[in-house]
Motif scaffolding. Structure first.
Motif, PDB file in Angstrom:
ATOM      1  N   SER A 217       0.830  -1.200   0.000  1.00  0.00           N
ATOM      2  CA  SER A 217       0.000   0.000   0.000  1.00  0.00           C
ATOM      3  C   SER A 217       0.866   1.252   0.000  1.00  0.00           C
ATOM      4  N   ILE A 218       0.508   2.212  -0.850  1.00  0.00           N
ATOM      5  CA  ILE A 218       1.185   3.513  -0.903  1.00  0.00           C
ATOM      6  C   ILE A 218       0.204   4.633  -0.534  1.00  0.00           C
ATOM      7  N   LEU A 219      -1.027   4.511  -1.013  1.00  0.00           N
ATOM      8  CA  LEU A 219      -2.024   5.571  -0.864  1.00  0.00           C
ATOM      9  C   LEU A 219      -3.359   4.966  -0.445  1.00  0.00           C
ATOM     10  N   GLU A 220      -3.966   5.513   0.601  1.00  0.00           N
ATOM     11  CA  GLU A 220      -5.291   5.093   1.050  1.00  0.00           C
ATOM     12  C   GLU A 220      -6.201   6.309   1.044  1.00  0.00           C
ATOM     13  N   LEU A 221      -7.343   6.193   0.377  1.00  0.00           N
ATOM     14  CA  LEU A 221      -8.273   7.308   0.280  1.00  0.00           C
ATOM     15  C   LEU A 221      -9.658   6.916   0.773  1.00  0.00           C
ATOM     16  N   GLU A 222     -10.262   7.801   1.542  1.00  0.00           N
ATOM     17  CA  GLU A 222     -11.651   7.633   1.964  1.00  0.00           C
ATOM     18  C   GLU A 222     -12.550   7.875   0.751  1.00  0.00           C
ATOM     19  N   GLN A 223     -13.812   7.455   0.844  1.00  0.00           N
ATOM     20  CA  GLN A 223     -14.748   7.589  -0.266  1.00  0.00           C
ATOM     21  C   GLN A 223     -14.862   9.037  -0.762  1.00  0.00           C
ATOM     22  N   ASP A 224     -15.005   9.988   0.142  1.00  0.00           N
ATOM     23  CA  ASP A 224     -15.157  11.382  -0.294  1.00  0.00           C
ATOM     24  C   ASP A 224     -13.897  11.913  -0.969  1.00  0.00           C
ATOM     25  N   GLU A 225     -12.723  11.472  -0.504  1.00  0.00           N
ATOM     26  CA  GLU A 225     -11.462  11.903  -1.111  1.00  0.00           C
ATOM     27  C   GLU A 225     -11.312  11.359  -2.531  1.00  0.00           C
ATOM     28  N   VAL A 226     -11.575  10.069  -2.710  1.00  0.00           N
ATOM     29  CA  VAL A 226     -11.399   9.461  -4.034  1.00  0.00           C
ATOM     30  C   VAL A 226     -12.447   9.996  -5.005  1.00  0.00           C
ATOM     31  N   LEU A 227     -13.649  10.272  -4.519  1.00  0.00           N
ATOM     32  CA  LEU A 227     -14.686  10.837  -5.385  1.00  0.00           C
ATOM     33  C   LEU A 227     -14.286  12.233  -5.874  1.00  0.00           C
ATOM     34  N   LYS A 228     -13.735  13.025  -4.995  1.00  0.00           N
ATOM     35  CA  LYS A 228     -13.276  14.375  -5.352  1.00  0.00           C
ATOM     36  C   LYS A 228     -12.164  14.320  -6.405  1.00  0.00           C
ATOM     37  N   ILE A 229     -11.197  13.432  -6.202  1.00  0.00           N
ATOM     38  CA  ILE A 229     -10.075  13.310  -7.136  1.00  0.00           C
ATOM     39  C   ILE A 229     -10.547  12.755  -8.477  1.00  0.00           C
ATOM     40  N   ALA A 230     -11.380  11.716  -8.441  1.00  0.00           N
ATOM     41  CA  ALA A 230     -11.873  11.101  -9.679  1.00  0.00           C
ATOM     42  C   ALA A 230     -12.700  12.097 -10.488  1.00  0.00           C
ATOM     43  N   SER A 231     -13.499  12.907  -9.815  1.00  0.00           N
ATOM     44  CA  SER A 231     -14.302  13.918 -10.514  1.00  0.00           C
ATOM     45  C   SER A 231     -13.419  14.969 -11.168  1.00  0.00           C
ATOM     46  N   LYS A 232     -12.372  15.345 -10.468  1.00  0.00           N
ATOM     47  CA  LYS A 232     -11.446  16.358 -10.978  1.00  0.00           C
ATOM     48  C   LYS A 232     -10.622  15.816 -12.156  1.00  0.00           C
ATOM     49  N   LYS A 233     -10.086  14.602 -12.014  1.00  0.00           N
ATOM     50  CA  LYS A 233      -9.206  14.024 -13.042  1.00  0.00           C
ATOM     51  C   LYS A 233      -9.968  13.348 -14.172  1.00  0.00           C
ATOM     52  N   LYS A 234     -11.222  12.979 -13.903  1.00  0.00           N
ATOM     53  CA  LYS A 234     -12.064  12.290 -14.893  1.00  0.00           C
ATOM     54  C   LYS A 234     -11.425  10.992 -15.404  1.00  0.00           C
ATOM     55  N   VAL A 235     -10.756  10.321 -14.485  1.00  0.00           N
ATOM     56  CA  VAL A 235     -10.130   9.037 -14.805  1.00  0.00           C
ATOM     57  C   VAL A 235     -10.158   8.172 -13.537  1.00  0.00           C
ATOM     58  N   GLY A 236     -10.180   6.873 -13.730  1.00  0.00           N
ATOM     59  CA  GLY A 236     -10.286   5.947 -12.601  1.00  0.00           C
ATOM     60  C   GLY A 236      -8.965   5.559 -11.952  1.00  0.00           C
ATOM     61  N   GLY A 237      -7.942   6.356 -12.061  1.00  0.00           N
ATOM     62  CA  GLY A 237      -6.675   6.073 -11.411  1.00  0.00           C
ATOM     63  C   GLY A 237      -5.607   5.750 -12.449  1.00  0.00           C
ATOM     64  N   PRO A 238      -4.377   5.685 -12.088  1.00  0.00           N
ATOM     65  CA  PRO A 238      -3.851   5.851 -10.736  1.00  0.00           C
ATOM     66  C   PRO A 238      -3.821   7.318 -10.296  1.00  0.00           C
ATOM     67  N   TYR A 239      -3.892   7.493  -8.983  1.00  0.00           N
ATOM     68  CA  TYR A 239      -3.901   8.832  -8.379  1.00  0.00           C
ATOM     69  C   TYR A 239      -2.644   9.132  -7.555  1.00  0.00           C
ATOM     70  N   PHE A 240      -1.864   8.117  -7.201  1.00  0.00           N
ATOM     71  CA  PHE A 240      -0.800   8.398  -6.235  1.00  0.00           C
ATOM     72  C   PHE A 240       0.274   9.321  -6.789  1.00  0.00           C
ATOM     73  N   TYR A 241       0.398   9.435  -8.093  1.00  0.00           N
ATOM     74  CA  TYR A 241       1.382  10.357  -8.650  1.00  0.00           C
ATOM     75  C   TYR A 241       1.060  11.806  -8.273  1.00  0.00           C
ATOM     76  N   ASP A 242      -0.209  12.083  -8.048  1.00  0.00           N
ATOM     77  CA  ASP A 242      -0.636  13.434  -7.694  1.00  0.00           C
ATOM     78  C   ASP A 242      -0.871  13.608  -6.205  1.00  0.00           C
ATOM     79  N   GLU A 243      -1.091  12.516  -5.488  1.00  0.00           N
ATOM     80  CA  GLU A 243      -1.579  12.633  -4.120  1.00  0.00           C
ATOM     81  C   GLU A 243      -0.568  12.315  -3.028  1.00  0.00           C
ATOM     82  N   ILE A 244       0.616  11.784  -3.381  1.00  0.00           N
ATOM     83  CA  ILE A 244       1.588  11.496  -2.311  1.00  0.00           C
ATOM     84  C   ILE A 244       2.722  12.496  -2.342  1.00  0.00           C
TER      85      ILE A 244
END
Length: 141
Positions: free
Chosen positions: A114-141
């Motif tokens: 594990s590198i990145l753990e996101l709560e539901q509201d956090e991942v929803l916010k990021i997914a809405s902003k990026k409009k892609v289903g991941g990966p997100y850790f390049y932006d979030e760590i």
């Protein structure tokens, strides 16, 4: 010619040393990296809320995102899967501290880090902003 299998920290150090521009990101990944044990989701109290998800191999980011939307207690996790010494970017979920991987439900024989753990509201916010289903850790760590 012998090929040395890398452990996760060696792999992240290699990425850090070869990606100088993002070395602080890789340092954060090294610091947050931890091995996790994967359990089968059928043993969890959330089985009924995720049973409609048609998990497919090579769609781990999408599948983990969908699962995290099913229940506010399901976390979205990103990290790496160690497949015989080859590190592969991967996503899975956790529920009340128990990690599960819908895309590898019958094949959880590989180590998960594990590198990145996101709560539901956090991942929803990021997914809405990026409009892609991941990966997100390049932006979030």
């Amino acid at each position: 010619l012998a090929i040395k299998h890398m452990n996760i920290i060696d792999y992240l150090e290699l990425l850090k040393n070869n990606d100088v521009k993002n070395s602080s990101m890789w340092s954060n990944a090294i610091n947050s990296c931890r091995a996790v044990e994967i359990k089968n989701s059928s043993s969890l109290k959330i089985k009924s809320s995720i049973k409609h998800i048609n998990a497919k191999v090579h769609q781990c980011f999408h599948t983990a995102l969908l699962a995290s939307m099913c229940n506010p207690k399901i976390k979205y996790i990103e990290g790496f899967l160690d497949v015989h010494g080859v590190m592969i970017e991967h996503a899975w979920n956790s529920f009340e501290g128990v990690h599960f991987d819908l895309t590898g439900e019958n094949e959880n024989r590989f180590s998960h880090y594990s590198i990145l753990e996101l709560e539901q509201d956090e991942v929803l916010k990021i997914a809405s902003k990026k409009k892609v289903g991941g990966p997100y850790f390049y932006d979030e760590i």
